[in-house]
Design an enzyme around this catalytic site. Structure first.
Site, short mmCIF file in Angstrom:
data_model
loop_
_atom_site.label_atom_id
_atom_site.label_comp_id
_atom_site.label_asym_id
_atom_site.label_seq_id
_atom_site.Cartn_x
_atom_site.Cartn_y
_atom_site.Cartn_z
N CYS A 144 37.08 35.33 27.48
CA CYS A 144 37.62 33.98 27.34
C CYS A 144 36.87 33.14 28.36
O CYS A 144 37.09 33.28 29.56
CB CYS A 144 39.12 33.92 27.61
N CYS A 185 39.53 30.35 30.14
CA CYS A 185 40.48 30.81 31.18
C CYS A 185 40.67 32.32 31.06
O CYS A 185 39.92 33.08 31.67
CB CYS A 185 41.80 30.06 31.10
N SER A 186 41.64 32.76 30.27
CA SER A 186 41.92 34.20 30.22
C SER A 186 42.72 34.54 28.97
O SER A 186 43.57 35.40 29.01
CB SER A 186 42.71 34.61 31.45
N CYS A 187 42.46 33.85 27.86
CA CYS A 187 43.18 34.13 26.61
C CYS A 187 42.94 35.58 26.21
O CYS A 187 41.82 36.08 26.32
CB CYS A 187 42.73 33.17 25.52
#
Lengths: 109, 207
Positions: free
Chosen positions: B110, B113-115
């Site tokens: 991602c 961000c951090s999906c």
């Protein structure tokens, strides 16, 4: 330990910060696409001055993002957090002088 | 090691570090305003700490390895197929499964961000959230894979999938040689978290 079986959160406060945002989402007060866009922007800004390692710095960005969104939406006041932090720190200092129930006595009144 | 970032250590013991206090204060404020209940936060943490994790994804992969109809359904509509196994929820609304083949290796990142597909893999590891991985996975995926100990044949293509809030990915790794005859439960034991992100390969069966 097999790969991938480490704890989900390195610190209790990471878990708490995570849960606060998820709770806002579950209450339909925060849309996840909006959240990821804002978190991404915070991470980008933080990452300009240093390389983020995905630990404390990631959850600090998470917390900053959540605070900003709550202030913008008028759910909390600017400065309110600092004020409550001071209260909690004072309660903690006081509790440290008590022989027992250090954790439980914080913020219990 | 203590530093100013970690907060002071008083003569009485360790004071909460600044971020700990900030989180506690924010929770306290939201509780006072009636916007959140501590028990609801506890339930969310319990869910992601104890009940949701890569074992869910491993069961999905094991089924895809052993049931061709399920594999077809998973590749066509992963969200529906995994919901049929009882895996649904936040950050699992729109999931795509991508399969590794002898010609293609898939890796997920991602960049924003951090999906990540929470219902299948739980909370992403620190490295998945790091600037280094998020930048390098796209720019030099083969080098990143090498850092994870995965060396692919030159003629195998690498495809990088960038997750978003709208779409998350799970990699269906290639079934390891020597795993014929194993049932789904035994197969799931071979499936590592990293193999479902694409930064690892499944384990080989030990006989």
């Amino acid at each position: 330990m097999t790969p991938g079986s480490e704890p989900a959160f390195d610190s209790p406060w990471h878990a708490r910060a995570f849960a606060l945002a998820v709770a806002e989402n579950e209450a339909d007060r925060l849309s996840w696409p909006d959240w990821t866009a804002r978190l991404g922007a915070t991470l980008r800004n933080c990452g300009l001055s240093q390389s983020l390692n995905g630990g404390d710095d990631y959850f600090l960005a998470w917390l900053d993002t959540l605070e900003s969104m709550l202030v913008e939406e008028g759910r909390i006041e600017r400065g309110e957090i600092e004020q409550v932090m001071a209260e909690l720190a004072e309660a903690h200092e006081f509790a440290l002088h008590e022989p027992r129930n250090v954790q439980h006595s914080v913020g219990s009144d | 090691m203590e530093s100013s970032e970690n907060g002071p250590v008083s003569a009485h013991g360790h004071l909460p570090t600044d971020p700990e206090l900030r989180v506690k204060a924010l929770e306290e404020i939201l509780v006072r305003k009636g916007l959140v209940e501590p028990a609801a936060l506890d339930a969310i943490i319990d869910m992601y700490q104890n009940r949701v994790g890569p074992r869910n994804g491993a069961r999905v992969v094991a089924r895809a390895w052993s049931d061709q109809d399920f594999r077809t359904a998973l590749l066509a509509d992963a969200t529906g197929a995994i919901a049929g196994m009882g895996y649904a929820g936040r950050q699992g609304e729109h999931i795509t499964a991508v399969e590794n083949t002898p010609d293609m290796h898939n890796i997920v990142v991602c960049t924003l961000c951090s999906c990540y597909p929470w219902p299948l893999l739980g909370i992403p590891p620190g490295w998945y959230k790091s600037d280094e991985y998020r930048a390098r996975a796209v720019r030099e995926p083969r080098k990143v894979l090498a850092d994870f100990g995965v060396t692919l044949p030159e003629d195998k293509a690498v495809r990088v999938w960038d997750s978003t809030a709208e779409m998350r990915y799970i990699v269906i790794p290639e079934r390891p040689p020597g795993s014929m005859g194993l049932d789904e439960e035994a197969l799931a034991e071979l499936v590592t978290r990293d193999s479902m992100i694409g930064t690892g390969l499944p384990m080989e069966p030990q006989f």
